[in-house]
Each structure stands twice: as structure tokens, then as C-alpha cells.
Design a protein around this motif. Structure first.
Motif, PDB file in Angstrom:
ATOM      1  N   ILE A   1      36.062  40.486  37.812  1.00  0.00           N
ATOM      2  CA  ILE A   1      36.228  39.105  37.363  1.00  0.00           C
ATOM      3  C   ILE A   1      37.341  38.477  38.194  1.00  0.00           C
ATOM      4  CG2 ILE A   1      36.835  37.630  35.418  1.00  0.00           C
ATOM      5  CD1 ILE A   1      35.659  39.870  33.611  1.00  0.00           C
ATOM      6  N   ILE A   2      37.023  37.350  38.845  1.00  0.00           N
ATOM      7  CA  ILE A   2      37.942  36.719  39.778  1.00  0.00           C
ATOM      8  C   ILE A   2      38.236  35.289  39.333  1.00  0.00           C
ATOM      9  CG2 ILE A   2      36.045  36.013  41.303  1.00  0.00           C
ATOM     10  CD1 ILE A   2      37.960  36.447  43.682  1.00  0.00           C
ATOM     11  N   ARG A   3      39.476  34.880  39.498  1.00  0.00           N
ATOM     12  CA  ARG A   3      39.871  33.501  39.200  1.00  0.00           C
ATOM     13  C   ARG A   3      41.024  33.119  40.107  1.00  0.00           C
ATOM     14  NH1 ARG A   3      42.243  32.006  33.416  1.00  0.00           N
ATOM     15  NH2 ARG A   3      44.116  32.914  34.343  1.00  0.00           N
ATOM     16  N   LYS A   4      40.921  31.945  40.705  1.00  0.00           N
ATOM     17  CA  LYS A   4      41.968  31.426  41.588  1.00  0.00           C
ATOM     18  C   LYS A   4      42.378  32.451  42.633  1.00  0.00           C
ATOM     19  CE  LYS A   4      43.784  28.172  38.176  1.00  0.00           C
ATOM     20  NZ  LYS A   4      44.957  27.744  37.371  1.00  0.00           N
TER      21      LYS A   4
ATOM     22  N   PRO B   1      34.350  31.412  38.214  1.00  0.00           N
ATOM     23  CA  PRO B   1      33.902  30.017  38.294  1.00  0.00           C
ATOM     24  C   PRO B   1      33.821  29.543  39.735  1.00  0.00           C
ATOM     25  CG  PRO B   1      36.211  30.140  37.653  1.00  0.00           C
ATOM     26  CD  PRO B   1      35.708  31.543  37.660  1.00  0.00           C
ATOM     27  N   ASN B   2      33.187  28.408  39.933  1.00  0.00           N
ATOM     28  CA  ASN B   2      33.154  27.812  41.257  1.00  0.00           C
ATOM     29  C   ASN B   2      34.582  27.566  41.744  1.00  0.00           C
ATOM     30  OD1 ASN B   2      30.338  27.710  41.378  1.00  0.00           O
ATOM     31  ND2 ASN B   2      30.256  25.739  40.333  1.00  0.00           N
ATOM     32  N   GLY B   3      34.830  27.892  43.015  1.00  0.00           N
ATOM     33  CA  GLY B   3      36.171  27.706  43.563  1.00  0.00           C
ATOM     34  C   GLY B   3      37.123  28.860  43.319  1.00  0.00           C
ATOM     35  N   SER B   4      36.600  29.975  42.796  1.00  0.00           N
ATOM     36  CA  SER B   4      37.476  31.114  42.482  1.00  0.00           C
ATOM     37  C   SER B   4      37.736  32.017  43.681  1.00  0.00           C
ATOM     38  CB  SER B   4      36.873  31.944  41.349  1.00  0.00           C
ATOM     39  OG  SER B   4      35.593  32.433  41.707  1.00  0.00           O
TER      40      SER B   4
END
Length: 319
Positions: free
Chosen positions: A211-214, A42-45
Motif C-alpha cells: 500500500i503506497i501513499r505520497k 490513490p492516483n498520484g501516489s
């Protein structure tokens, strides 16, 4: 396996200790050479921060990264010679023609003056804009601008191409043209990395993904590897298109101990099993009791894969 990009415990922190923001938090990423690689999140990840470090526009707080074998801190100039970048929101000079833009940018990239126009015309041909070479950029549609952006990324014949949110604001036709162009370039053996939050756009063409998050990589690997983990956890799905005997086949399939769920809708049997029972289903429908048109295993969609890993931080899958 050779890798175009390798990072180890890459960290990027913004702000001081009181207002610290970890844009990247221990990223370990491996992008195989020759792959079309989707960096999904997501945006910001942390996608754009990671790209900026890889091409030498930002320094990491800690950790290490190599691009095409070169260290991102000590050898960023060598990296920029070999990487073509299409950043999100890239700009071109609207009052100049496509050819003038590329010629100017080529000179900035140290392409010799006696070669740059020829090279610019070559890349315009590749992206399907040769007939618009002498048209001002102000007359271009969003899709044409994106193709021109790819042309500038191709100018120095890079080994690695990085596209940051390349399909944002493109209409369906423009997105389809972009995908077709990426596949064409990928067949030439170049490594392509695409950062995006639009899953369906890259899922059609990627061979590998992370897959990337935070700021953390939740999973990475080939599409087959990522799909396999999802299927092992949530079940293997099959579709059986039935010509006759659907209700009888439904009862037979239900009796298999591995089956979790089976439904019959409009002469299509949907089966969800705990493990891979494709061979058992094939044997069952070949007993002669039923008339079956097809048996098809169904892979998880990109949305299924993405949401599975976003909901379960499983770390890195097989490389």
C-alpha cells in the motif's frame, strides 16, 4: 524467499529545490517470485513512477532497485528482455488487425521473423482472441483491447508481468475476464504486479500487496500478514448462524472476557473480540444448548485493510 523485485530507499524527485516534488520517498519494496502482487494506492501516489523506474524508462534520484536480479540503472536492457509491460493508456494501431499488431510489436521485441507469427497466434489463444486474429483493432471493445494488451505483454514469454491500472474503464464483465486471465497466467509460475486504485478488482486475486501513499510504502506483505495486523488492532470478527437459541447464545458470548461487541440480527450473531477466540466459540456452541448452523471467522475486506493502513503509517509489516 526469492524476490522478483527489490528496491532500497528508492527516491524520485521532480523539479528543483524551490519546487521539489518527491514522487517516491524512500521506497523499500519486495515482490516475491511467483506472486500476484497488488500495488495499491490513490492516483498520484507514485505507482506509475515506480513502474517506470523498474522497467528503465526513468532514472531514480537516489537509492537502488533490482528486477529479476538485474540493476535498473546498469542493466535495464536485460530487464526489458524479461519483463512484459501493459502500461496505462497503451496504444495499438486501429487500422491493423490483432495479428498484424502483435507481429509488428514482436519484431520490435527482437522475436525472430520466422517465429513471430506463430508466437502471436499462441498468445492470442491464451487471451481468448484467436477467433479475432484477423479483425481490425478498431472493432474491438475495451475489454478485448485490454486482453490484446496482455497478449503483447506475453509475446516474449516474460518472467515478470507488470500491469499499470489494468481494469480502469473496463465494465464488470471485462474486469471479471481480466481477473480470470491473470489467475490463469499466475498458475504458470509467472510473477504478476498490478498497480491500481480499484481495490476490489485486485483484492480478489492477489496473494501479496503493498500500500503506497505520497511516494511511501505504508505496508506490505502477504494478504494473511496484512489481515492479521488489522485484526490484532481492530478486533477479530466471527459470524455465527443460529437455528435456535440465539438470544441465549448472545448472553453466553457476552460473558467471554475477550469479547468487545456482539450483536444478533436475523438469526446471525456477529462477534468482535480482542483476540482469536475461535476455539472458545466452537467449544461454547458445542455444549448442546443451542442449534447452530455455522461458525465463520471473517477476514477484513480489501477496503478495510487499505483504509486501515492509509490512516496509520505503520511502515513495513512482516515480509
Amino acid at each position: 524467499m526469492e524476490y522478483a523485485i527489490e528496491t532500497e530507499n528508492l527516491v524520485k524527485v521532480y523539479g528543483d529545490k524551490k519546487s521539489e516534488v518527491r514522487a517516491l520517498d524512500g521506497v523499500n519494496l519486495k515482490v516475491p517470485k511467483g506472486s500476484i502482487f497488488g500495488l495499491l494506492g490513490p492516483n498520484g501516489s507514485g505507482k506509475s513512477t515506480l513502474i517506470s523506474i523498474l522497467v528503465g524508462l526513468l532514472l531514480p534520484t537516489s537509492g537502488s532497485a533490482k528486477v529479476l536480479g538485474f540493476d535498473v540503472i546498469r542493466q535495464s536492457v536485460e530487464i526489458r528482455k524479461r519483463v512484459g509491460l501493459l502500461p496505462e493508456g497503451f496504444g495499438l494501431y486501429e487500422y491493423m488487425t490483432a495479428l498484424e499488431n502483435l507481429t509488428f510489436l514482436g519484431l520490435l521485441d527482437d522475436i525472430p521473423p520466422n517465429e513471430v507469427k506463430k508466437k502471436a497466434l499462441e498468445v492470442l489463444e491464451i487471451v481468448g482472441l484467436s477467433d479475432r486474429a484477423n479483425a481490425k483493432v478498431s472493432t474491438f471493445s475495451r475489454g478485448m483491447l485490454q486482453r490484446l494488451g496482455i497478449a503483447q505483454a506475453l509475446l516474449k514469454d516474460p518472467e515478470l508481468l507488470i500491469f499499470d491500472e489494468p481494469t480502469v474503464a473496463l465494465d464488470p464483465d471485462g474486469a471479471a475476464q481480466f481477473r480470470s486471465l491473470v489467475q490463469k497466467i499466475g498458475k504458470e509460475g509467472k510473477t504478476i504486479v498490478m498497480s491500481t486504485h480499484l481495490l476490489h478488482e485486485v483484492g480478489m486475486i492477489c496473494t501479496h500487496s503493498a500500500i503506497i501513499r505520497k511516494g511511501k510504502i505504508l505496508a506490505q506483505g502477504s494478504i494473511e500478514e496484512l489481515s492479521q495486523v488489522v485484526k490484532a488492532s481492530k478486533g477479530y470478527t466471527y459470524e455465527i448462524k443460529v437455528i435456535a437459541g440465539g438470544a441465549m447464545l448472545l448472553e453466553e458470548v457476552k460473558s467471554l472476557p475477550e469479547v468487545k461487541e456482539v450483536t444478533l440480527t436475523n438469526n446471525t450473531l456477529t462477534v468482535v473480540a480482542k483476540n482469536d477466540i475461535g476455539s472458545k466459540l466452537f467449544a461454547l456452541i458445542n455444549k448442546g444448548k443451542f442449534q447452530v448452523e455455522s461458525l465463520t471467522p471473517k477476514n477484513p475486506s480489501w477496503e478495510d485493510i487499505y483504509h486501515f493502513y492509509q490512516g496509520e503509517e505503520r511502515g513495513v509489516v512482516a515480509q
